[in-house]
Design a protein around this motif. Structure first.
Motif, short mmCIF file in Angstrom:
data_model
loop_
_atom_site.label_atom_id
_atom_site.label_comp_id
_atom_site.label_asym_id
_atom_site.label_seq_id
_atom_site.Cartn_x
_atom_site.Cartn_y
_atom_site.Cartn_z
N SER A 1 -5.62 1.57 8.34
CA SER A 1 -5.32 3.09 8.00
C SER A 1 -4.34 3.83 8.95
N LYS B 1 -0.43 3.42 7.96
CA LYS B 1 -0.14 3.55 6.24
C LYS B 1 1.16 3.92 6.13
N TYR B 2 2.11 4.56 6.97
CA TYR B 2 3.47 4.89 6.89
C TYR B 2 4.41 3.94 7.07
N GLY C 1 0.70 -1.37 0.04
CA GLY C 1 0.20 -0.12 0.12
C GLY C 1 0.69 1.05 0.00
N SER C 2 2.05 1.45 -0.15
CA SER C 2 2.96 2.44 -0.09
C SER C 2 2.53 3.10 -1.28
N SER D 1 4.70 1.47 5.46
CA SER D 1 5.76 1.11 4.28
C SER D 1 6.74 2.21 3.61
N LYS E 1 -3.87 2.21 -5.41
CA LYS E 1 -3.74 1.51 -4.34
C LYS E 1 -4.59 0.38 -4.13
N GLU F 1 -5.01 6.88 -5.23
CA GLU F 1 -6.03 6.06 -4.40
C GLU F 1 -6.68 4.80 -5.41
N ARG G 1 -1.30 -3.90 6.02
CA ARG G 1 -1.39 -3.02 4.80
C ARG G 1 -2.77 -2.57 4.93
N ASN G 2 -4.02 -3.12 5.48
CA ASN G 2 -5.32 -2.94 5.26
C ASN G 2 -5.75 -1.77 6.56
#
Length: 557
Positions: free
Chosen positions: A417, A420-421, A198-199, A423, A340, A337, A414-415
């Protein structure tokens, strides 16, 4: 003197490759040839005896018949049986023999007697004397087939399965079916792993590279990632821009060159904006000099580089906010998005990335070998360079461990929120100045697109690549990475210019760089189509893969 069984008995070979870069034709050739382990077995088993080597080549490697030679002599049967018995300690020995010799099961009794005795004696072969030479030749061919079935190897890929070529997904499918594979991730692998985690920065870079090298089908067909939103953005923002600096290297029949050039530029600008965001939120990366959009003077058509004002070859930035260069427009956010959600939701991509995580790592040690893709970052004095991770300054093996742990966490969450950083580490591994997978001071992607003078494209190699010629340094690296002082370090990442006489061996052979240029883009530089390192418990051999008349062959280096 005939070799003893112990010289070639039942050891599992180790095969090392690096930098496949999606080159499926070479990989398929090597897979068909068992990555050269048959060649290595022939050399090991014959122990310098030319007659034995010629015999083994005939029955084990197709097309190696010596003109004028009569095959199927009793001596040939005896030697082939000796070779087969070298595998008798394997658990699969009898199941393989029963299956292979089903058409002449009487030979199993002879093999059993020889196996119990541990040698082949003439008395055991009396019944074979009754066969004519053609039947004995057929028997030797069956023995060769059994040897092929029993010959085992463990495959190590020392990084970079992805990018440059079009067939990385197909290679991954084949690796999944292999019984013994270990992957030491390269910077291109980690880029895709980051994208699958998700990066946003990794996703933009992956898409850019696929378009740049003309392998858009890897996204749209292999991984079912649609680029409709990116195409629409390029139409809305770059329809009147020739995008001359963004013409892809290779054509794609399903897309016009102009459409791809506009999409290429659109995703590149998104990437540069996202990179600025990641640099700002990760002060520990110490990459402030790569805030390239902040150094643009669009009105003057210039950019500041190391205190100099340098002319830009392209000044059309329709989505750039001069007050906040790193800010994405609403449409750009919609594109990234959308991408992603598709990367995270691609079943085949997630399966492949799961395989990379399950069967790979940043570093591995295996008896006498230490494997990692790029380098151990060091300063000019050869001291291990540190990177701040979670408030701790880490270097050497500790840095490898911390980077790998955060990469694994990023994919597992990865899911989420709130994570999210996590990665961001994947992007740093791709291009960070102290990344062990990158090994350079900076990645000058922006300059290569927008500045014509190549002196501003310089990226600067880490001092590791000079220090690796020093034996004491390599020994220190080996011990730090979990090996022994005399372990052999195996790297990839830097193409070896074999055609110019450059050696893959460093520090008196204690470090081997095995990037031989699988990718067509590198073959003019290396003079080869790849490199293979094959080892058993006693020794190792290096082979180059040469392309001859549209086919491939292995040659010892």
């Amino acid at each position: 003197m005939n070799p003893t069984l112990s010289q070639f008995s039942a050891s599992t070979y180790r095969v090392f490759l690096s930098d496949l870069h999606g080159q499926g034709d070479v990989f398929d050739y090597l897979l068909q040839e068992k990555f050269g382990v048959v060649e290595k077995l022939v050399v090991d088993a014959s122990s310098g005896c030319n007659a034995l080597e010629s015999l083994y080549r005939h029955y084990l490697i197709p097309g190696n018949t010596v003109a004028g030679t009569v095959y199927g002599e009793m001596a040939h049967v005896s030697q082939m049986l000796k070779l087969l018995l070298g595998f008798k300690s394997q658990r699969r020995f009898w199941p393989v023999c029963v299956e292979v010799f089903s058409s002449c099961s009487w030979i199993l009794a002879i093999i059993e007697q020889c196996a119990l005795r541990g040698e082949v004696v003439e008395g055991d072969l009396e019944s074979i004397l009754l066969l004519d030479v053609q039947d004995r030749d057929s028997l030797c061919q069956l023995v060769g087939k059994a040897v092929h079935c029993l010959l085992t190897y463990r495959l190590y890929i020392v990084g970079d399965i992805y990018d440059r070529g079009a067939n990385a997904p197909e290679i991954m499918d084949k690796l999944e079916k292999m019984s013994s594979v270990s992957i030491q991730w390269g910077n291109h692998d980690v880029l895709w792993m980051g994208a699958a985690s998700g990066s946003l920065e990794c996703i933009a870079t992956v898409v850019r590279l696929c378009i740049r090298y003309g392998h858009i089908d890897t996204l749209t067909k292999d991984y079912e990632i649609a680029l409709d939103s990116l195409k629409q953005l390029s139409v809305n923002c770059y329809s009147d821009d020739p995008c001359e600096n963004f013409i892809p290297f290779d054509k794609n029949e399903s897309w016009s060159a102009q459409t791809l050039a506009a999409m290429h530029k659109a995703i590149s600008i998104i990437q540069f904006k996202l990179e600025q965001q990641i640099i700002r939120r990760n002060a520990n990366f110490s990459m402030g000099e790569r805030l390239v959009l902040d150094r643009l003077d669009i009105d003057a058509g210039e950019m500041e580089v190391n205190g100099e004002r340098v002319e830009l070859t392209d000044t059309k930035f329709p989505t750039l906010n001069r007050e906040s260069p790193s800010s994405l427009t609403e449409d750009e956010w919609g594109v990234i998005e959308d991408l992603k959600s598709q990367f995270v939701g691609s079943t085949r991509l997630q399966r492949h990335v799961h395989f990379l995580f399950s069967n790979g790592s940043l570093i591995e040690t295996d008896e006498n070998y230490v494997m990692f893709h790029g380098c151990v970052p060091v300063d000019e004095e050869g001291n291990f360079m540190s990177l701040s991770m979670a408030g701790r300054e880490l270097s050497g093996s500790a840095l490898f461990d911390a980077l790998e742990l955060q990469l694994r966490k990023a994919h597992s969450r990865r899911n989420a929120s709130s994570c999210k950083y996590l990665s961001d580490v994947a992007w740093y591994l791709w291009c960070g100045p102290r990344s062990p997978l990158f090994g350079k001071q900076q990645m000058t992607t922006f300059e290569r697109y927008f500045i014509s003078d190549d002196k501003y494209h310089h990226e600067g190699k880490n001092s590791y690549f000079t220090a690796r010629n020093d034996t004491s340094f390599v020994q220190r690296v080996s011990v730090e990475m979990g090996g022994e002082k005399d372990s052999i370090v195996v790297n990839g990442h830097v193409p070896v210019k074999l055609a110019s006489g450059e050696s893959p061996r460093h520090a008196e052979g204690q470090l081997l760089c095995i990037d031989g240029g699988f990718s067509k883009a590198y073959r003019s530089r290396t003079g080869a189509a790849g490199m293979v390192l094959i080892a058993n418990n006693e020794n190792h051999q290096l082979f180059s893969v040469e392309e001859i008349n549209s086919s491939f062959q292995l040659f010892e280096i």
